[in-house]
Design an enzyme around this catalytic site. Structure first.
Site, PDB file in Angstrom:
ATOM      1  N   VAL A  82     136.666  34.387 -39.161  1.00 54.06           N
ATOM      2  CA  VAL A  82     135.628  35.429 -39.152  1.00 54.06           C
ATOM      3  C   VAL A  82     136.189  36.818 -38.808  1.00 54.06           C
ATOM      4  O   VAL A  82     135.934  37.798 -39.521  1.00 54.06           O
ATOM      5  CB  VAL A  82     134.530  35.056 -38.124  1.00 54.06           C
ATOM      6  CG1 VAL A  82     133.441  36.101 -38.088  1.00 54.06           C
ATOM      7  CG2 VAL A  82     133.947  33.708 -38.462  1.00 54.06           C
ATOM      8  N   SER A  93     137.350  43.757 -29.726  1.00 56.95           N
ATOM      9  CA  SER A  93     136.043  43.244 -29.318  1.00 56.95           C
ATOM     10  C   SER A  93     134.936  43.744 -30.226  1.00 56.95           C
ATOM     11  O   SER A  93     135.004  44.837 -30.769  1.00 56.95           O
ATOM     12  CB  SER A  93     135.726  43.682 -27.887  1.00 56.95           C
ATOM     13  OG  SER A  93     134.431  43.245 -27.544  1.00 56.95           O
ATOM     14  N   LYS A 120     141.497  43.693 -22.239  1.00 58.99           N
ATOM     15  CA  LYS A 120     140.507  42.901 -22.992  1.00 58.99           C
ATOM     16  C   LYS A 120     139.997  41.733 -22.137  1.00 58.99           C
ATOM     17  O   LYS A 120     138.808  41.394 -22.166  1.00 58.99           O
ATOM     18  CB  LYS A 120     141.121  42.383 -24.305  1.00 58.99           C
ATOM     19  CG  LYS A 120     140.226  41.424 -25.084  1.00 58.99           C
ATOM     20  CD  LYS A 120     138.893  42.072 -25.460  1.00 58.99           C
ATOM     21  CE  LYS A 120     138.051  41.320 -26.465  1.00 58.99           C
ATOM     22  NZ  LYS A 120     137.729  39.959 -26.256  1.00 58.99           N
ATOM     23  N   HIS A 155     137.525  43.083 -19.831  1.00 61.74           N
ATOM     24  CA  HIS A 155     136.302  43.302 -20.628  1.00 61.74           C
ATOM     25  C   HIS A 155     135.508  42.001 -20.704  1.00 61.74           C
ATOM     26  O   HIS A 155     134.296  41.980 -20.489  1.00 61.74           O
ATOM     27  CB  HIS A 155     136.679  43.789 -22.040  1.00 61.74           C
ATOM     28  CG  HIS A 155     135.564  43.656 -23.037  1.00 61.74           C
ATOM     29  ND1 HIS A 155     135.229  42.450 -23.631  1.00 61.74           N
ATOM     30  CD2 HIS A 155     134.674  44.553 -23.516  1.00 61.74           C
ATOM     31  CE1 HIS A 155     134.200  42.626 -24.426  1.00 61.74           C
ATOM     32  NE2 HIS A 155     133.842  43.893 -24.381  1.00 61.74           N
ATOM     33  N   ASN A 156     136.187  40.925 -20.999  1.00 57.16           N
ATOM     34  CA  ASN A 156     135.490  39.642 -21.126  1.00 57.16           C
ATOM     35  C   ASN A 156     134.914  39.188 -19.791  1.00 57.16           C
ATOM     36  O   ASN A 156     133.800  38.662 -19.734  1.00 57.16           O
ATOM     37  CB  ASN A 156     136.430  38.567 -21.683  1.00 57.16           C
ATOM     38  CG  ASN A 156     136.580  38.664 -23.186  1.00 57.16           C
ATOM     39  OD1 ASN A 156     136.421  39.735 -23.746  1.00 57.16           O
ATOM     40  ND2 ASN A 156     136.898  37.564 -23.841  1.00 57.16           N
ATOM     41  N   GLU A 175     131.924  41.046 -19.273  1.00 53.72           N
ATOM     42  CA  GLU A 175     130.921  40.458 -20.192  1.00 53.72           C
ATOM     43  C   GLU A 175     130.274  39.234 -19.528  1.00 53.72           C
ATOM     44  O   GLU A 175     129.044  39.074 -19.569  1.00 53.72           O
ATOM     45  CB  GLU A 175     131.639  40.076 -21.494  1.00 53.72           C
ATOM     46  CG  GLU A 175     130.823  39.356 -22.528  1.00 53.72           C
ATOM     47  CD  GLU A 175     131.705  38.923 -23.723  1.00 53.72           C
ATOM     48  OE1 GLU A 175     132.464  39.742 -24.257  1.00 53.72           O
ATOM     49  OE2 GLU A 175     131.643  37.731 -24.100  1.00 53.72           O
TER      50      GLU A 175
END
Ligand code: 6PG
Length: 481
Positions: free
Chosen positions: A13, A129, A183, A186-187, A190
């Site tokens: 994807v 992201s 990153k 960031h997660n 999240e």
């Protein structure tokens, strides 16, 4: 024949959508996938008529690329990345660039940067992201690694990245594993944002007895406030969604959370670097606890506890929840940036926090108006000690405090788990407490293990021991370095 600007390996994807995004910005792309059929399939469908060329062996793929070659891997983190790097290194020439755009562990990226550079090549580990939609229309991109590679990649990355007020949500992060580290944080954030939203939902559903549609309207309202963000916005959409039977789909979903590991990595590095990342860690544990569905169902039958009862002013309490959400979110980001600072010092990355906030401001899963305010706070004071101390955030915390306390205590009194709200508040209270009970803790350590302690009436770094029982010897542990 003209060679292509960049090559992408991996047509899942993210790969497929990123390729189409790159091409749409005027760059030519070579594509390769281990299963060759996927290459022809894409060429015959979404890539038809576009400046995208297929390759059916790694040799052919490498041969199609303009030098210095830019080879971007968008494959599953772990062995697939490792194997591809090993296969492609012998095919490349000095100065060529390998880019890993997956969710790789930053420690792997540190090691791989060293390996690839030792072969005369350049390496970039980059966070990407934004999911499928972001990959196609503009993700947030967080690249780090071999700095010499950046000028070659910058025009492509900044062209395809999301833009906020004309600025791309992509800039150079720093050396070796820093891009993947950012990153990962960031997660982690999240995870924290999602957990806070779920706790707000839980209180409204089980304490205030609201149905999904009613709760959706509250999230839709909050999306017009300081809380405005992608995750709040999609929460309203999700809660409003009814299936073909006219039932809210969310009510049909089993309450067992999944996760792929980046939250755990975030917790591990926080513990290693000694940063109290309490909210994100609680969010990871909450996912793990949720996955113990059978145990929970069993315990709910075996152990008796009172059902939640709410007798107060419902609208006032919903307002409290909104304020608790914002205050807890401030704590979560403050903790996340504290961790970035500790990692930057430990790994020598010299991270730019304002620039990271801008990279997260658009395109990514945690994108929000709030990140614009964080960017401004770090721009105003790059040496900001803790985000909670910046004027805007300090004022919001002070204004939200009574609501936040009401939400945390009401959740506790009614047996509704709210670990993110409560741990955020505990951190806030701890961080703002000038006199914690760690004096007693130090005394205990000295009592049973002669671990020494500092005194309030002596300079820091001077250590003392007391023979608490009169029976101990004079040997003590070495003073902490
Ligand atoms: C993104 C996301 C993404 C992440 C998923 C799933 O930035 O686009 O962070 O990279 O993999 O959100 O993560 P979990 O499966 O661990 O929830």
């Amino acid at each position: 024949m003209k060679k292509n600007d960049i090559g992408v390996i991996g047509l899942a994807v993210m790969g497929e959508n990123l390729i189409l995004n790159i091409e749409s910005k005027g760059f030519s792309v070579s594509i390769y996938n281990r299963t060759a059929q996927k290459v022809s399939q894409l060429l015959e469908t979404r890539a038809r008529g576009k400046n995208i060329q297929g390759a059916y062996s790694l040799e052919e793929f490498v041969d199609q690329l303009e030098r210095p070659r830019k080879v971007m891997l968008l494959v599953k983190a772990g062995d697939a990345v490792e194997d591809l790097i090993n296969q492609i290194i012998p095919l490349l020439e000095p100065g060529d660039i390998i880019i890993d755009g997956g969710n790789s562990n930053y420690l792997d990226t540190i090691r791989r940067t060293e390996l690839v550079e030792s072969k005369g090549l350049l390496y970039i580990g980059t966070g990407v992201s934004g999911g499928e939609e972001g990959a196609l229309r503009g993700p947030s991109i967080m690249p780090g690694g071999s700095k010499q590679a950046w000028p070659h990649v910058k025009p492509i990355f900044q062209a395809i990245a999301a833009k906020v007020d004309g600025s791309p949500c992509c800039d150079w992060v720093g050396d070796n594993g820093s891009g993947h580290y950012v990153k990962m944080i960031h997660n982690g954030i999240e995870y924290g944002d999602i957990q806070l939203i779920c706790e707000a939902y839980h209180l409204m559903r089980d304490l205030l007895d609201m149905d999904s549609g009613e709760i959706a309207s509250k999230f839709a309202y909050w999306n017009q406030t300081d809380l405005s963000s992608f995750l709040i916005e999609i929460t309203a959409d999700i809660l409003n969604y009814k299936n073909e039977n006219g039932i809210y789909e969310v009510d049909c979903i089993l309450d067992r959370a999944g996760h792929k590991g980046t939250g755990i990595w975030t917790g591990v590095t926080a513990l290693e670097l000694g940063v109290p990342l309490t909210l994100i860690c609680e969010s990871v544990f909450s996912r793990i606890l949720s996955s113990m569905k059978d145990d929970r169902v069993n315990a709910s039958k075996v152990i008796t506890k009172a059902a939640p009862v709410f007798n107060g002013d419902k609208n006032a309490f919903i307002d409290d929840i909104g304020k608790a959400l914002l205050a807890s979110k401030i704590v979560s980001y403050a903790q996340g940036f504290e961790l970035l600072k500790a990692a930057s010092a430990s790994y020598g990355w010299e991270l730019d926090y304002g620039s990271i906030a801008l990279m997260w401001r658009g395109g990514c899963i945690i994108r929000s108006v709030f990140l614009g305010t964080i960017k401004e706070a770090f721009e105003r004071d790059p040496g900001l000690k803790n985000l909670m101390l910046a004027l805007y955030f300090r004022q919001k915390l002070e204004q939200s405090l009574p609501s936040w306390r009401r939400v945390a205590s009401t959740a506790i009194l009614n047996g509704i788990p709210a670990p993110a709200f409560c741990s955020a508040l505990a951190y806030f209270d701890g961080y703002t407490c000038a006199n914690l009970p760690a004096n007693l803790l130090q005394a205990m350590r000295d009592y049973f293990g002669a671990h020494l302690y500092e005194r309030i009436d002596a300079p820091r770094g001077q250590f003392f021991h007391t023979n608490w029982t009169g029976k101990g010897g004079t040997t003590t542990a070495a003073p902490p370095s």
